[in-house]
Scaffold this motif. Structure first.
Motif, short mmCIF file in Angstrom:
data_model
loop_
_atom_site.label_atom_id
_atom_site.label_comp_id
_atom_site.label_asym_id
_atom_site.label_seq_id
_atom_site.Cartn_x
_atom_site.Cartn_y
_atom_site.Cartn_z
N SER C 17 11.54 -24.09 6.74
CA SER C 17 11.83 -23.31 7.95
C SER C 17 10.58 -23.21 8.81
CB SER C 17 12.29 -21.91 7.54
OG SER C 17 12.47 -21.11 8.68
N ARG C 21 13.85 -22.93 12.62
CA ARG C 21 14.64 -24.13 12.40
C ARG C 21 14.72 -24.29 10.88
NH1 ARG C 21 13.98 -30.51 13.29
NH2 ARG C 21 16.22 -30.93 13.36
N ASP C 66 20.73 -29.61 8.26
CA ASP C 66 20.23 -28.61 9.21
C ASP C 66 21.19 -27.42 9.23
OD1 ASP C 66 19.39 -27.06 11.30
OD2 ASP C 66 18.75 -28.77 12.51
N SER C 68 20.33 -24.51 10.69
CA SER C 68 19.71 -23.56 11.62
C SER C 68 20.75 -22.68 12.29
CB SER C 68 18.92 -24.34 12.68
OG SER C 68 17.95 -25.16 12.05
N SER C 72 21.09 -18.52 11.85
CA SER C 72 20.31 -18.13 13.04
C SER C 72 20.12 -16.62 13.14
CB SER C 72 21.00 -18.65 14.30
OG SER C 72 22.32 -18.16 14.34
N TRP C 131 13.82 -21.90 17.41
CA TRP C 131 14.73 -23.05 17.46
C TRP C 131 15.94 -22.70 18.32
CZ3 TRP C 131 19.84 -22.82 15.88
CH2 TRP C 131 20.53 -24.05 15.90
#
Lengths: 204, 153, 221
Positions: C17, C21, C66, C68, C72, C131
């Protein structure tokens, strides 16, 4: 069978948040004595009085002393006790007479190295560990000069203090601050550096 | 007591102590679908004026309940939990000064949030609830760090 | 459907991380070199009810995913798990520990702009950005998430071979009274007080202070 005597004269010597528990050695000719150290913070003594925690570095240890810095990690009173063992024999526990609180540690003025890089005043402070902040005071050596103060947390690396004027002398002194116990050390001796004068351009 | 209670707290060594046992403690918590501190419903709704009361309540929650209900045999983990428990004891004393200066007033928001946390705790068997609460110490410490930032940066 | 446990599990499953991200990554199961292994990922929001699929990471060949977007909300905590599939066999799930983006994300270095004149260098720092899903989305600075974000600026004087550093909280720093016609190198690291985090210093940037006009004048006479 002779009963193994308990260690005596327990005391704690604490300087700059390094705490050393010491006691008089137990002597048994021809034998190696091992000691076990245990501690109890105020939490344990209030809520779990039966619980004693083995010291990080001295369960067991040979010498008549124990670094309890990694055990005494809160600013509350700690009970400490030691016992001796040889072979299958174990002595009674000997407990420190008064609980130890790290807020009693002796804080000494820190060692510093004042240097300059051109017109820049730079200081390097000894690494006393993460609990230490440094209060750095510096001033231009002239009557009535204003004292600048900077809090520095970096340890062991050169830190920029300020920019100096050509030809002037600047002095620095520093003391430590330990937030965990809310106390300062005394100030160190002042150290001064002089800046070379700037080569003035030829005036026409 | 409208002035915020800002006391000097050295949170970072407590956070470091927890970081060293976090994986082990959290791995002992089998109930991923349950939280005690339930961050978004409780802690993040606390307003600055209620921070002192909430801090006081949660320190008491850990000191009087969680650390007592948890039995630890591993000496390394025991030392870190002892370090955290004794640090919380010190923080309670520091907060008492605020109480004396009447800066730790408890309003309904803080009282209700505390009640939710205790209710979450009581829905689990004591040891499971204790290990889960220990595993959520990073949430509580991050919340303290952010809300007492004036002093612990 | 596959026979669960027929394959060894993926290993070293962790979140990487940086600036929120959040990439799940893992190592292939041991002993399956050459086999066309695929992977499937699921994730879990701590305190919620069930594991959720990540459709873009179903039967994939690569060993990263991914997450993210799914992670989030950095105030929450998460788990993720991955299993290996080969022909009609699959491994048991391999699971991460509890992942707390707010405390675990690495803070990337700031953008560093240097301008210089004879005796000074001005440094302008731009906080790293969180991100974001699409480049057009509005930016969130990591400073907005970590209000106590600071920068550790280290300056290396190549002529005196000396290095010194300075912690700054604001975004501009002027180093004055430098030596003219000297190469200085600057490196900056973001820093958030709190539990230890991995740090990523900026790339070293070097800049030359200009020649001293006065000494140039002296030379002319």
């Amino acid at each position: 069978v002779a009963i193994l005597p308990a260690p005596q004269n327990l005391s704690v010597q604490s300087t700059n948040m390094k705490h050393l528990l010491m006691w008089s050695p137990v002597i048994v000719p021809g034998e190696i004595i091992y000691y076990f150290v245990e501690y109890q913070g105020e939490y344990e003594s209030l809520y779990m009085s039966h619980i004693w925690i083995p010291s990080s570095w001295c369960s067991p240890t040979e010498g008549p002393e124990c670094d309890i810095t990694d055990d005494v990690t809160a600013t509350v009173p700690y009970n400490l006790r030691v016992r001796a063992t040889v072979g299958a024999q174990t002595s009674a526990w000997s407990t420190l007479q008064h609980p130890f609180n790290r807020n009693s540690t002796v804080l000494t003025p820190p060692v510093m190295e004042v240097t300059k890089d051109g017109f820049h005043l730079v200081i390097k402070l000894e690494d006393l560990g993460p609990q230490f902040e440094f209060l750095v005071a510096y001033w231009r050596r002239e009557p009535g000069a204003k004292e600048h103060v900077k809090v520095v947390k970096s340890r062991g690396i050169p830190v920029h203090l300020g920019t100096m004027e050509p030809g002037a002398a600047y002095c620095v002194k520093v003391r430590t601050f330990v937030k965990a116990i809310g106390r300062h050390s005394p100030f160190s001796q002042a150290e001064c550096v002089k800046v070379q004068g700037e080569t003035l351009p030829l005036t026409l | 007591g409208l002035r915020r209670c800002l006391i000097s707290m050295d949170i970072h060594h407590i956070e470091e102590a927890f970081q060293e046992i976090k994986k082990t403690i959290q791995a002992k918590d089998p109930f991923q679908n349950v939280t005690i501190l339930s961050t978004s419903e409780t802690l993040h709704r606390i307003k600055p004026l209620d921070v002192c009361c909430m801090t006081k309540n949660l320190l008491a929650f850990y000191v009087d309940k969680v650390f007592k209900d948890h039995q630890e045999l591993n000496p390394q983990i025991l030392r870190k939990i002892s370090s955290i428990a004794n640090s919380f004891l010190y923080m309670q004393k520091a907060l008492r000064q605020c109480q004396e200066q009447r800066q730790c007033h408890c309003r309904d928001e803080a009282t209700n949030a505390t009640r939710i946390i205790h209710s979450n705790y009581d829905q689990l068997e004591a040891r499971s609830a204790a290990i889960k609460s220990l595993g959520e110490l990073d949430v509580f410490l991050a919340w303290i760090d952010r809300n007492h930032q004036g002093t612990s940066a | 459907l596959c026979i669960s446990g027929g394959l060894p599990q993926p290993t070293n499953i962790t979140f990487l991380s940086i600036n929120m991200r959040n990439i799940l990554q893992w190592s292939p199961p041991e002993g399956l070199q050459g086999a066309e292994v695929t992977y499937t990922v699921q994730y879990f929001i701590y305190g919620q009810k069930k594991w959720l699929n990540k459709s873009e990471c179903r039967n994939i060949n690569r060993t990263c995913c991914d997450l993210s977007l799914e992670t989030s909300d950095y105030e929450h905590q998460y788990y993720a798990k991955v299993k290996a599939i080969w022909e009609r066999n699959c491994s048991k799930w391999a699971e991460t520990g509890r992942f707390y983006p707010f405390l675990e994300t690495q803070i990337g270095p700031p953008r560093v702009a240097l301008t210089t004149d004879e005796k000074s260098i001005s440094i302008v720092l731009t906080a790293p950005e969180k991100w974001k899903r699409n480049p057009e989305d509005s930016s969130i600075s990591m400073q907005q998430i970590y209000s106590n974000l600071k920068y550790n600026v280290s300056i290396y004087n190549t002529k005196s071979n000396r290095t010194w550093s300075q912690y700054v909280t604001n975004h501009t720093l002027v180093l004055s009274w430098l030596e003219p016609d000297t190469l200085y190198c600057v490196r900056v690291e973001s820093f958030v007080p709190g539990p230890p985090r991995l740090a990523q210093p900026s790339d070293k940037q070097c800049v030359h202070t200009l020649k001293d006009q006065a000494s140039a004048l002296k030379v002319k006479i």
